[in-house]
Design an enzyme around this catalytic site. Sequence first.
Site, PDB file in Angstrom:
ATOM      1  N   SER A  24       0.859  -1.187   0.000  1.00  9.57           N
ATOM      2  CA  SER A  24       0.000   0.000   0.000  1.00  9.57           C
ATOM      3  C   SER A  24       0.887   1.226   0.000  1.00  9.57           C
ATOM      4  CB  SER A  24      -0.890   0.002   1.246  1.00  9.57           C
ATOM      5  OG  SER A  24      -1.558   1.246   1.395  1.00  9.57           O
ATOM      6  N   TYR A  32      -1.191  -0.717  10.317  1.00  3.62           N
ATOM      7  CA  TYR A  32      -1.327  -1.171   8.932  1.00  3.62           C
ATOM      8  C   TYR A  32      -0.168  -0.637   8.082  1.00  3.62           C
ATOM      9  CZ  TYR A  32      -3.542  -1.585   4.280  1.00  3.62           C
ATOM     10  OH  TYR A  32      -3.833  -1.852   2.960  1.00  3.62           O
TER      11      TYR A  32
END
Length: 255
Positions: A142, A155
């Site tokens: 990501s 995350y």
Amino acid sequence: MRGLKGKVAVVTGAAGGIGSAICRRFLEEEVRIVAIDLNADSLKQLAAGLGAGEDRLLCVTTDISDYARVKDAVERGVAKFGKLDILVNNAGWDVASPFLKTEPDLWEKIIDVNLRGPLNLHKAALPHLIAAGGGKVVNVASDAGRVGSSGEAVYSACKGGLISFSKTIARECARDNIRVNVVCPGPTDTALLRSFAGEGEFGQKIYEGLKRSIPLKRLGQPDDMPGLIAFLSSDDANYMTGQVISVSGGLTMNG
């Protein structure tokens, strides 16, 4: 793409938005797929939606944080299709919240899915890729792992760790004819983003704000990802390894 026909790929998070788009593209390229997901019902819907039989698509319900189950899933795929050529670590999960409002039990779940899971898949799959004479690994991280993302501290840490891990495995396994590359989606219209933004007027304001900040003036869609993943899995990318590529509509330009 050159060299994809007849290959065998493991895809995690296969029943989600990006995962199902990856599976669809691989089937178009005549790749056979071991589709791994935690949700058995969603896997059934995936198989029905793709119209693929078990000769092309093997669905395996697996918790990727459990190494023994991951190893069994990969070995089932190899037993079914005779080999393994491609690994796509696509599964991801998060709950958006400022770090100081989160607790260690949530951290553990986020780490299990986004970091421990990919480690398990590499450990289980790499020996089969090596045995096949080489192969491709595409890790879906990501842009949160590249530039950070408010409300996604753990995350982001996991995705940053996956990027560094990928570069290390690319170095360690180059001698075995393994190429490892990373795709970093920016804001993409998936269930994860919708849970992050929330519903109603507040969520819509977040959506509109994101779109305004992206040079291409729209959120990413799941179908924006599979072309690059197919390319990195193909013979057209044989001289690429250890690379990190953003798919963000220009939001996080780098170079």
